[in-house]
Design a protein around this motif. Structure first.
Motif, PDB file in Angstrom:
ATOM      1  N   ARG A 186      -5.368  -2.661 -11.486  1.00 55.20           N
ATOM      2  CA  ARG A 186      -6.506  -2.057 -11.549  1.00 55.20           C
ATOM      3  C   ARG A 186      -7.415  -2.708 -10.315  1.00 55.20           C
ATOM      4  NH1 ARG A 186     -11.535  -3.849 -13.425  1.00 55.20           N
ATOM      5  NH2 ARG A 186     -13.469  -2.118 -13.897  1.00 55.20           N
ATOM      6  N   ASP A 187      -7.625  -3.942 -10.168  1.00 51.12           N
ATOM      7  CA  ASP A 187      -8.253  -4.514  -9.015  1.00 51.12           C
ATOM      8  C   ASP A 187      -7.553  -4.111  -7.534  1.00 51.12           C
ATOM      9  OD1 ASP A 187     -10.126  -5.517 -10.703  1.00 51.12           O
ATOM     10  OD2 ASP A 187      -9.255  -7.372 -10.687  1.00 51.12           O
ATOM     11  N   TRP A 188      -6.420  -4.080  -7.765  1.00 50.46           N
ATOM     12  CA  TRP A 188      -5.732  -3.631  -6.476  1.00 50.46           C
ATOM     13  C   TRP A 188      -5.986  -2.113  -6.100  1.00 50.46           C
ATOM     14  CZ3 TRP A 188      -3.631  -4.608  -2.060  1.00 50.46           C
ATOM     15  CH2 TRP A 188      -2.614  -3.913  -1.403  1.00 50.46           C
ATOM     16  N   GLN A 189      -6.146  -1.239  -6.921  1.00 46.79           N
ATOM     17  CA  GLN A 189      -6.451  -0.117  -6.759  1.00 46.79           C
ATOM     18  C   GLN A 189      -7.899   0.125  -6.349  1.00 46.79           C
ATOM     19  OE1 GLN A 189      -4.297   2.298  -6.537  1.00 46.79           O
ATOM     20  NE2 GLN A 189      -2.817   1.890  -7.797  1.00 46.79           N
ATOM     21  N   ILE A 190      -8.847  -0.601  -6.769  1.00 48.32           N
ATOM     22  CA  ILE A 190     -10.191  -0.903  -6.283  1.00 48.32           C
ATOM     23  C   ILE A 190     -10.098  -1.133  -4.941  1.00 48.32           C
ATOM     24  CG2 ILE A 190     -12.607  -1.912  -6.627  1.00 48.32           C
ATOM     25  CD1 ILE A 190     -11.812  -1.908  -9.537  1.00 48.32           C
ATOM     26  N   PHE A 191      -9.448  -2.172  -4.383  1.00 47.44           N
ATOM     27  CA  PHE A 191      -9.156  -2.665  -3.326  1.00 47.44           C
ATOM     28  C   PHE A 191      -8.898  -1.356  -2.323  1.00 47.44           C
ATOM     29  CE2 PHE A 191      -6.620  -4.465   0.388  1.00 47.44           C
ATOM     30  CZ  PHE A 191      -7.441  -5.212   0.916  1.00 47.44           C
ATOM     31  N   CYS A 192      -7.854  -0.696  -2.632  1.00 48.95           N
ATOM     32  CA  CYS A 192      -7.308   0.214  -1.839  1.00 48.95           C
ATOM     33  C   CYS A 192      -8.403   1.274  -1.543  1.00 48.95           C
ATOM     34  CB  CYS A 192      -6.064   1.129  -2.485  1.00 48.95           C
ATOM     35  SG  CYS A 192      -4.601   0.289  -2.755  1.00 48.95           S
ATOM     36  N   GLU A 193      -9.339   1.637  -2.493  1.00 49.44           N
ATOM     37  CA  GLU A 193     -10.456   2.536  -2.223  1.00 49.44           C
ATOM     38  C   GLU A 193     -11.318   1.890  -1.332  1.00 49.44           C
ATOM     39  OE1 GLU A 193     -12.300   3.250  -5.845  1.00 49.44           O
ATOM     40  OE2 GLU A 193     -10.651   4.305  -6.651  1.00 49.44           O
ATOM     41  N   ILE A 194     -11.624   0.540  -1.067  1.00 56.89           N
ATOM     42  CA  ILE A 194     -12.581   0.050  -0.419  1.00 56.89           C
ATOM     43  C   ILE A 194     -11.990  -0.231   1.007  1.00 56.89           C
ATOM     44  CG2 ILE A 194     -13.572  -2.368   0.189  1.00 56.89           C
ATOM     45  CD1 ILE A 194     -14.238  -2.517  -2.692  1.00 56.89           C
ATOM     46  N   VAL A 195     -10.796  -0.321   1.134  1.00 59.86           N
ATOM     47  CA  VAL A 195     -10.171  -0.397   2.497  1.00 59.86           C
ATOM     48  C   VAL A 195     -10.403   0.931   3.301  1.00 59.86           C
ATOM     49  CG1 VAL A 195      -7.934  -0.388   3.651  1.00 59.86           C
ATOM     50  CG2 VAL A 195      -8.391  -2.083   1.955  1.00 59.86           C
ATOM     51  N   GLU A 196     -10.103   2.227   2.585  1.00 59.78           N
ATOM     52  CA  GLU A 196     -10.414   3.209   3.276  1.00 59.78           C
ATOM     53  C   GLU A 196     -11.826   3.414   3.466  1.00 59.78           C
ATOM     54  OE1 GLU A 196      -8.660   6.649   0.967  1.00 59.78           O
ATOM     55  OE2 GLU A 196      -7.253   5.273   0.309  1.00 59.78           O
ATOM     56  N   GLU A 197     -12.861   2.905   2.631  1.00 58.17           N
ATOM     57  CA  GLU A 197     -14.190   2.944   3.139  1.00 58.17           C
ATOM     58  C   GLU A 197     -14.670   2.239   4.337  1.00 58.17           C
ATOM     59  OE1 GLU A 197     -16.231   1.788  -0.284  1.00 58.17           O
ATOM     60  OE2 GLU A 197     -15.685   3.641  -1.573  1.00 58.17           O
ATOM     61  N   ASP A 242      -6.279  16.004  -2.287  1.00 58.27           N
ATOM     62  CA  ASP A 242      -6.549  15.017  -3.483  1.00 58.27           C
ATOM     63  C   ASP A 242      -5.003  14.518  -4.025  1.00 58.27           C
ATOM     64  OD1 ASP A 242      -8.995  14.648  -3.238  1.00 58.27           O
ATOM     65  OD2 ASP A 242      -9.321  16.213  -4.988  1.00 58.27           O
ATOM     66  N   ILE A 243      -3.915  15.479  -4.186  1.00 60.99           N
ATOM     67  CA  ILE A 243      -2.679  15.372  -4.707  1.00 60.99           C
ATOM     68  C   ILE A 243      -1.901  14.477  -3.454  1.00 60.99           C
ATOM     69  CG2 ILE A 243      -0.344  16.397  -4.929  1.00 60.99           C
ATOM     70  CD1 ILE A 243      -1.815  18.783  -5.920  1.00 60.99           C
ATOM     71  N   LEU A 244      -2.303  14.593  -2.173  1.00 61.82           N
ATOM     72  CA  LEU A 244      -1.593  13.881  -1.126  1.00 61.82           C
ATOM     73  C   LEU A 244      -2.307  12.420  -1.057  1.00 61.82           C
ATOM     74  CD1 LEU A 244      -1.182  16.766   1.558  1.00 61.82           C
ATOM     75  CD2 LEU A 244       0.598  15.290   0.390  1.00 61.82           C
ATOM     76  N   ASP A 245      -3.408  12.185  -2.092  1.00 65.84           N
ATOM     77  CA  ASP A 245      -3.795  10.779  -2.151  1.00 65.84           C
ATOM     78  C   ASP A 245      -2.730   9.615  -2.319  1.00 65.84           C
ATOM     79  OD1 ASP A 245      -6.022   8.735  -1.775  1.00 65.84           O
ATOM     80  OD2 ASP A 245      -5.989   8.516  -3.966  1.00 65.84           O
ATOM     81  N   ALA A 246      -1.488  10.035  -2.897  1.00 62.65           N
ATOM     82  CA  ALA A 246      -0.305   9.560  -3.348  1.00 62.65           C
ATOM     83  C   ALA A 246       0.213   8.825  -2.063  1.00 62.65           C
ATOM     84  CB  ALA A 246       0.661  10.156  -3.999  1.00 62.65           C
ATOM     85  N   ILE A 247      -0.024   9.189  -0.934  1.00 58.25           N
ATOM     86  CA  ILE A 247       0.532   8.648   0.594  1.00 58.25           C
ATOM     87  C   ILE A 247       0.060   7.367   0.542  1.00 58.25           C
ATOM     88  CG2 ILE A 247       0.413   8.923   2.907  1.00 58.25           C
ATOM     89  CD1 ILE A 247       0.314  11.717   2.759  1.00 58.25           C
ATOM     90  N   ALA A 248      -1.400   7.038   0.274  1.00 55.40           N
ATOM     91  CA  ALA A 248      -2.014   5.848   0.366  1.00 55.40           C
ATOM     92  C   ALA A 248      -1.444   5.011  -0.902  1.00 55.40           C
ATOM     93  CB  ALA A 248      -3.358   5.988   0.555  1.00 55.40           C
ATOM     94  N   LYS A 249      -1.435   5.367  -2.006  1.00 57.81           N
ATOM     95  CA  LYS A 249      -1.568   4.490  -3.185  1.00 57.81           C
ATOM     96  C   LYS A 249      -0.320   4.645  -3.875  1.00 57.81           C
ATOM     97  CE  LYS A 249      -6.677   4.872  -3.733  1.00 57.81           C
ATOM     98  NZ  LYS A 249      -6.905   5.651  -2.613  1.00 57.81           N
ATOM     99  N   GLY A 250       0.711   5.411  -3.376  1.00 58.46           N
ATOM    100  CA  GLY A 250       2.036   5.395  -4.209  1.00 58.46           C
ATOM    101  C   GLY A 250       2.107   6.612  -5.268  1.00 58.46           C
ATOM    102  N   PHE A 251       1.158   7.073  -5.897  1.00 55.11           N
ATOM    103  CA  PHE A 251       1.153   8.120  -6.769  1.00 55.11           C
ATOM    104  C   PHE A 251      -0.363   8.599  -6.936  1.00 55.11           C
ATOM    105  CE2 PHE A 251      -0.264   4.171  -9.243  1.00 55.11           C
ATOM    106  CZ  PHE A 251      -1.179   4.923 -10.111  1.00 55.11           C
ATOM    107  N   SER A 252      -0.393   9.860  -7.322  1.00 48.13           N
ATOM    108  CA  SER A 252      -1.592  10.545  -7.699  1.00 48.13           C
ATOM    109  C   SER A 252      -1.680  11.184  -8.827  1.00 48.13           C
ATOM    110  CB  SER A 252      -2.172  11.182  -6.693  1.00 48.13           C
ATOM    111  OG  SER A 252      -1.297  12.419  -6.268  1.00 48.13           O
ATOM    112  N   VAL A 253      -2.698  11.440  -9.684  1.00 53.59           N
ATOM    113  CA  VAL A 253      -2.724  12.066 -10.815  1.00 53.59           C
ATOM    114  C   VAL A 253      -3.596  13.073 -11.068  1.00 53.59           C
ATOM    115  CG1 VAL A 253      -2.691  11.847 -13.397  1.00 53.59           C
ATOM    116  CG2 VAL A 253      -1.693   9.886 -11.965  1.00 53.59           C
ATOM    117  N   HIS A 254      -3.283  14.461 -11.502  1.00 53.34           N
ATOM    118  CA  HIS A 254      -4.269  15.469 -11.702  1.00 53.34           C
ATOM    119  C   HIS A 254      -4.085  15.924 -13.036  1.00 53.34           C
ATOM    120  CE1 HIS A 254      -4.867  15.423  -7.373  1.00 53.34           C
ATOM    121  NE2 HIS A 254      -5.799  16.636  -7.711  1.00 53.34           N
TER     122      HIS A 254
END
Length: 568
Positions: A58-69, A123-135
């Motif tokens: 969870r904290d890692w995924q939050i960090f991934c969002e902040i890196v993009e920001e 948004d589906i291609l957000d998996a490129i940065a985080k490994g997976f994406s869910v819709h």
């Protein structure tokens, strides 16, 4: 079929409620808690990576969002990669030629025309940065007409990957437990299995390995972190050396009020970049080595780090870093980016076909007996650039190369003119090909023009046709003889040369004898001029010999040139 069922034949409820939405209290808050990312350093980032690999991402995924920001370059190149695929055309390939297979293909095409997949592709291609994406999938429920009417993006921090197999994806749920389908697996808390009928999961590995470690941000994390450090140091450098420093001096007679007044004057001018010392004291500022030239150290480091990010995301730097004279290199780098684009499109199409198209056909028509489904293809057609096509038509058209006019109109995005339309352009009438003739050397303004094959024109057609045919036959016969023996048997060339010399000498001798006779009979210069003017000199034999000599010389030269080209 009476209602919507999943891939296991279980009926779905007629009314669909959100199953993976945000929770007010619990594991899926709408707004992420940024506390875990404050004051990050390399040790903290390493700890987040280890925690994610152990089943708490969870904290890692939050960090991934902040890196993009915060890393604008990473955001730019990552968005470029995602948008380049999201805007590609999508088309449907029928499973076969039967009536039912065409019906299935038309059904999927009608759904694509609604633009639902195109809008969700980014948004589906957000998996490129985080490994997976869910819709989350919201279905249009109608007997015989089931299709996804909404694809809603769900943040990765609402999900967890099993640490036992590194692949199984759970939905975070405080009141649930789940275990992966591996032998000896134990239940994992705060985890709920995903419903395959309601979930679109796209996995996009940046390298071979487990999904839990395959996000591109995992490779870029430290690079972006060091860039943020360099950016902070650059700011401190500019603050220390980019702004003039003000120094106020006071003498020994200055009172405390005088010093306070001086200090207020110093800080009121332009911030706190000032100091105050007694007049008798000395204050030195030591600049870094190379003086002002060192101020680009941080800039060069940040640019280098950005180049590494470009290589990781786009595979090259030519389309992101502008350099003088890099147009050709940029074109090659664009080809590298297109290779990555095709690979991304292939993975996206596979996800849509396996998780959406199959369900659409199964729910609406029942599973096909042959097991074949229509297929969504994503990407540009492999076709030559318009400039290459036009050049090919221009050069190959006169050789008999035929191209359908409708294909050219289509490539140029134009419509053929209709009757009554004002038209631009004319059709050039074809020019008939005539046999080439050899021209003799000519003198123009003191410069010799070599013998050559003039370009035939329609004006030359029909003129002296029998003579041209006779010359062409003679040219071909002598040319074959010379081409065969010129380089290997010089004696033949010498024999031909001597023969022509004798013929020319005989013709010249006849003219010389006639002129000599008139010289002897003339009584004055006026009488000689009259006699020469009335003299009909036999120059045909000499002219014929000279013409044959010129022709032979040209053929010998051409034969030698061809022989040299053969042996080159």
């Amino acid at each position: 079929m009476s209602g919507l069922v999943d891939q296991h034949g279980r009926p779905l409820p007629p009314t669909q409620k959100e199953q993976m939405g945000a929770s007010i209290v619990g594991s899926r808050p709408a707004i992420a808690d940024p506390i875990a990312t404050l004051g990050l350093n390399p040790a903290d980032v390493g700890a987040l990576m280890r925690s994610a690999a152990e089943g708490n991402s969870r904290d890692w995924q939050i960090f991934c969002e902040i890196v993009e920001e915060r890393d604008l370059h990473y955001l730019g190149v990552l968005s470029t990669r995602k948008r380049s695929v999201a805007q590609l055309p999508m088309n449907v390939e029928d499973a076969g030629s039967s009536r039912q297979q065409r019906k299935h293909g038309d059904f999927v095409r009608a759904w694509l025309d609604r633009g639902i997949a195109q809008r969700a592709a980014f948004d589906i291609l957000d998996a490129i940065a985080k490994g997976f994406s869910v819709h989350e999938i919201f279905w249009h429920n109608e007997a015989g007409n089931y299709w996804p009417e909404r694809l809603v993006y769900r943040p990765q921090r609402w999900f967890e990957i099993s640490y036992q197999d590194g692949e199984t994806l759970w939905l975070r749920d405080d009141a649930s437990t789940a275990r992966p389908d591996v032998e000896g697996a134990v239940a994992e808390a705060v985890a709920q299995p995903l419903d395959p009928a309601r979930t679109l999961v796209h996995r996009h590995p940046s390298w071979s390995g487990l999904t839990i470690r395959s996000g591109l941000t995992r490779a870029v994390a430290f690079n972006s972190l060091f860039k943020l450090f360099s950016n902070r140091d650059w700011g401190l450098f500019v603050q220390a050396y980019g702004i003039p420093i003000r120094i106020g001096k006071f003498d020994a007679s200055a009172t405390a009020d005088d010093r306070a007044t001086l200090w207020r004057a110093l800080v009121d001018v332009a911030g706190a970049g000032a100091c105050m010392i007694p007049q008798q004291m000395q204050l030195d500022f030591v600049e870094p080595k190379n003086g002002a030239g060192s101020n680009d150290t941080h800039e060069r480091r940040i640019k280098w780090l950005d180049e590494q990010t470009s290589k990781a995301v786009l595979g090259q730097t030519g389309t992101t870093e502008s350099r003088a004279g890099a147009h050709a290199s940029g074109a090659i780098h664009r080809l590298v980016q297109e290779d990555i684009e095709r690979a991304d499109a292939l993975l996206l199409a596979h996800t849509l076909n396996e998780q959406l198209v199959r369900q659409m056909i199964d729910y609406s028509f029942g599973p096909p007996k042959d097991g074949l489904y229509p297929k969504i293809n994503i990407g540009r057609p492999d076709e030559a650039p318009v400039e290459v096509v036009i050049e090919a038509v221009q050069k190959l058209g006169p050789q008999g190369f035929k191209v359908a006019a409708s294909d050219l109109y289509s490539r140029l995005n134009l419509e053929p003119p209709e009757e009554g339309d004002e038209r631009v352009g004319i059709a050039v009438p074809p020019q008939p090909a005539l046999p080439a003739s050899v021209t003799a050397p000519q003198q123009h303004a003191g410069r010799a023009t070599a013998s050559h094959f003039p370009t035939p024109t329609s004006r030359d057609e029909g003129q002296n046709q029998p003579q041209q045919n006779e010359q062409l036959s003679l040219h071909a016969a002598v040319g074959q003889l010379v081409a065969r023996h010129a380089s290997t048997s010089p004696a033949i060339v010498e024999m031909l040369t001597n023969s022509l010399a004798r013929e020319a000498s005989a013709g010249l001798g006849k003219m010389t004898a006639a002129v000599k006779e008139q010289f002897e009979k003339a009584s004055s210069m006026e009488d000689l001029a009259a006699r020469l003017e009335a003299l009909n000199l036999p120059d045909e034999e000499f002219a014929s010999a000279m013409e044959q000599g010129l022709l032979l010389g040209e053929l010998v030269g051409q034969a030698k040139m061809l022989d040299e080209m053969k042996n080159a």
